[in-house]
Design a protein around this motif. Structure first.
Motif, short mmCIF file in Angstrom:
data_model
loop_
_atom_site.label_atom_id
_atom_site.label_comp_id
_atom_site.label_asym_id
_atom_site.label_seq_id
_atom_site.Cartn_x
_atom_site.Cartn_y
_atom_site.Cartn_z
N VAL A 1 0.84 -1.20 0.00
CA VAL A 1 0.00 0.00 0.00
C VAL A 1 0.87 1.26 0.00
N ALA A 2 1.99 1.21 0.72
CA ALA A 2 2.90 2.35 0.74
C ALA A 2 3.48 2.61 -0.64
N VAL A 3 3.79 1.56 -1.37
CA VAL A 3 4.30 1.71 -2.74
C VAL A 3 3.27 2.40 -3.62
N VAL A 4 2.03 1.95 -3.52
CA VAL A 4 0.95 2.57 -4.31
C VAL A 4 0.75 4.02 -3.89
N ALA A 5 0.76 4.28 -2.58
CA ALA A 5 0.52 5.63 -2.07
C ALA A 5 1.61 6.61 -2.49
N ALA A 6 2.83 6.11 -2.70
CA ALA A 6 3.95 6.99 -3.04
C ALA A 6 3.69 7.78 -4.32
N SER A 7 2.95 7.19 -5.25
CA SER A 7 2.67 7.87 -6.51
C SER A 7 1.57 8.92 -6.36
N VAL A 8 0.93 8.94 -5.21
CA VAL A 8 -0.17 9.88 -4.96
C VAL A 8 0.21 10.92 -3.91
N ASP A 9 0.81 10.46 -2.81
CA ASP A 9 1.11 11.33 -1.67
C ASP A 9 2.33 10.78 -0.95
N LEU A 10 3.47 11.48 -1.09
CA LEU A 10 4.70 11.00 -0.46
C LEU A 10 4.58 10.97 1.06
N GLY A 11 3.87 11.94 1.63
CA GLY A 11 3.71 11.98 3.08
C GLY A 11 2.95 10.77 3.59
N LEU A 12 1.88 10.41 2.90
CA LEU A 12 1.10 9.23 3.29
C LEU A 12 1.95 7.98 3.17
N ALA A 13 2.70 7.87 2.09
CA ALA A 13 3.56 6.69 1.90
C ALA A 13 4.60 6.60 3.01
N ALA A 14 5.18 7.74 3.40
CA ALA A 14 6.17 7.75 4.48
C ALA A 14 5.55 7.30 5.79
N ARG A 15 4.33 7.74 6.05
CA ARG A 15 3.63 7.31 7.27
C ARG A 15 3.39 5.81 7.27
N LEU A 16 3.06 5.26 6.12
CA LEU A 16 2.82 3.83 6.02
C LEU A 16 4.11 3.04 6.24
N VAL A 17 5.23 3.56 5.77
CA VAL A 17 6.52 2.92 6.02
C VAL A 17 6.79 2.88 7.52
N LEU A 18 6.54 3.99 8.21
CA LEU A 18 6.76 4.03 9.66
C LEU A 18 5.77 3.13 10.39
N PHE A 19 4.54 3.06 9.89
CA PHE A 19 3.56 2.14 10.48
C PHE A 19 4.06 0.70 10.33
N GLY A 20 4.66 0.39 9.19
CA GLY A 20 5.24 -0.94 8.99
C GLY A 20 6.37 -1.20 9.97
N ALA A 21 7.16 -0.17 10.29
CA ALA A 21 8.24 -0.33 11.26
C ALA A 21 7.69 -0.65 12.64
N ILE A 22 6.58 0.00 12.99
CA ILE A 22 5.94 -0.29 14.28
C ILE A 22 5.43 -1.73 14.29
N ALA A 23 4.79 -2.15 13.19
CA ALA A 23 4.30 -3.53 13.10
C ALA A 23 5.44 -4.53 13.15
N ASP A 24 6.60 -4.16 12.60
CA ASP A 24 7.75 -5.05 12.61
C ASP A 24 8.23 -5.32 14.04
N GLY A 25 8.14 -4.28 14.89
CA GLY A 25 8.46 -4.49 16.29
C GLY A 25 7.37 -5.24 17.03
N LEU A 26 6.12 -4.98 16.64
CA LEU A 26 4.99 -5.62 17.32
C LEU A 26 4.98 -7.13 17.10
N ASP A 27 5.34 -7.59 15.90
CA ASP A 27 5.30 -9.03 15.68
C ASP A 27 6.32 -9.76 16.55
#
Length: 240
Positions: free
Chosen positions: A25-51
């Motif tokens: 989803v972050a890859v798709v979002a990057a073509s629309v909104d870089l800020g949203l894509a960056a937030r999704l990358v950081l959300f993925g980092a949080i999920a990476d710690g959560l697992d």
């Protein structure tokens, strides 16, 4: 007929697989909104710690380390590289700056290749260790995403940074795993950078950029570890 993963994968694996979807989803979002894509990358980092937290509490499976590395390719390899490539293609055109444009695509591609290489080496050689060689992919992705949220979206900043991380990810520089309390602080700052907008959101993006960059530069030499209580920013504790 039940899917093959029923009874073979656990809750931590479900979080990991979800993280891979967030990366797409972050890859798709990057073509629309870089800020949203960056937030999704950081959300993925949080999920990476959560697992990793879930794996310690609920147990892990033999598939966990492999799923984790595969998910990291999407969230911390392809997604941040897409941030850089989109910034480059929006600023540079084939007609006016073909060399810069070529670099703006080639460097992110190299970043992905080195992220895949680093994750494969980690799974094969470092997963059971308390330290790892090369800059962790989550650290590199978090810095690139935080830079975007802090306003550093110019390709003259992002492209060289991606090139530097591509080299550092396969370097022999040794990074110790973060203490659990430090990983928690980093996760809280990441979460605030994700959910907050405007001036306050930018403050936490700068804070994340500062903390992650400090660990990038100082971690190999000055970050001391205890025998217990590890939680890594770079890779999930699920793989230890």
């Amino acid at each position: 007929m039940q899917p093959r993963f029923v009874g073979r994968l656990g809750l931590a694996d479900a979080v990991t697989v979800t993280n891979a979807a967030v990366g797409f989803v972050a890859v798709v979002a990057a073509s629309v909104d870089l800020g949203l894509a960056a937030r999704l990358v950081l959300f993925g980092a949080i999920a990476d710690g959560l697992d990793g937290v879930v794996a310690r509490r609920r147990g892990s499976t033999p598939a966990g380390p492999y799923l984790d590395s595969l998910a990291d390719v999407a969230s911390f390899g392809v997604a941040p590289a897409m941030l850089v490539a989109v910034a480059a293609t929006e600023a540079w055109t084939l007609a006016d700056e073909p060399v810069r444009l070529a670099l703006g695509v080639a460097v992110p591609a190299l970043y992905v290749a080195m992220a895949v290489t680093r994750l494969g080496l980690y799974t094969a050689y470092d997963a059971e260790e308390d330290e790892t060689e090369g800059v962790p992919t989550t650290l590199a992705a978090s810095i690139l995403a935080a830079a975007v949220l802090a306003g550093y979206t110019a390709p003259v900043v992002l492209v060289p940074a991606a090139g530097l991380f591509a080299a550092l990810m396969v370097s022999t520089i040794t990074y110790p795993d973060l203490h659990a309390q430090d990983a928690l602080v980093m996760g809280v700052v990441q979460a605030l950078a994700v959910v907050l907008t405007g001036h306050l959101g930018r403050i936490f993006a700068f804070a994340l950029l500062f903390l992650a960059s400090a660990y990038l530069v100082l971690g190999p030499r000055f970050y001391w570890q205890d025998a217990l209580g590890y939680a890594s920013i770079g890779e999930s504790p699920q793989r230890k």
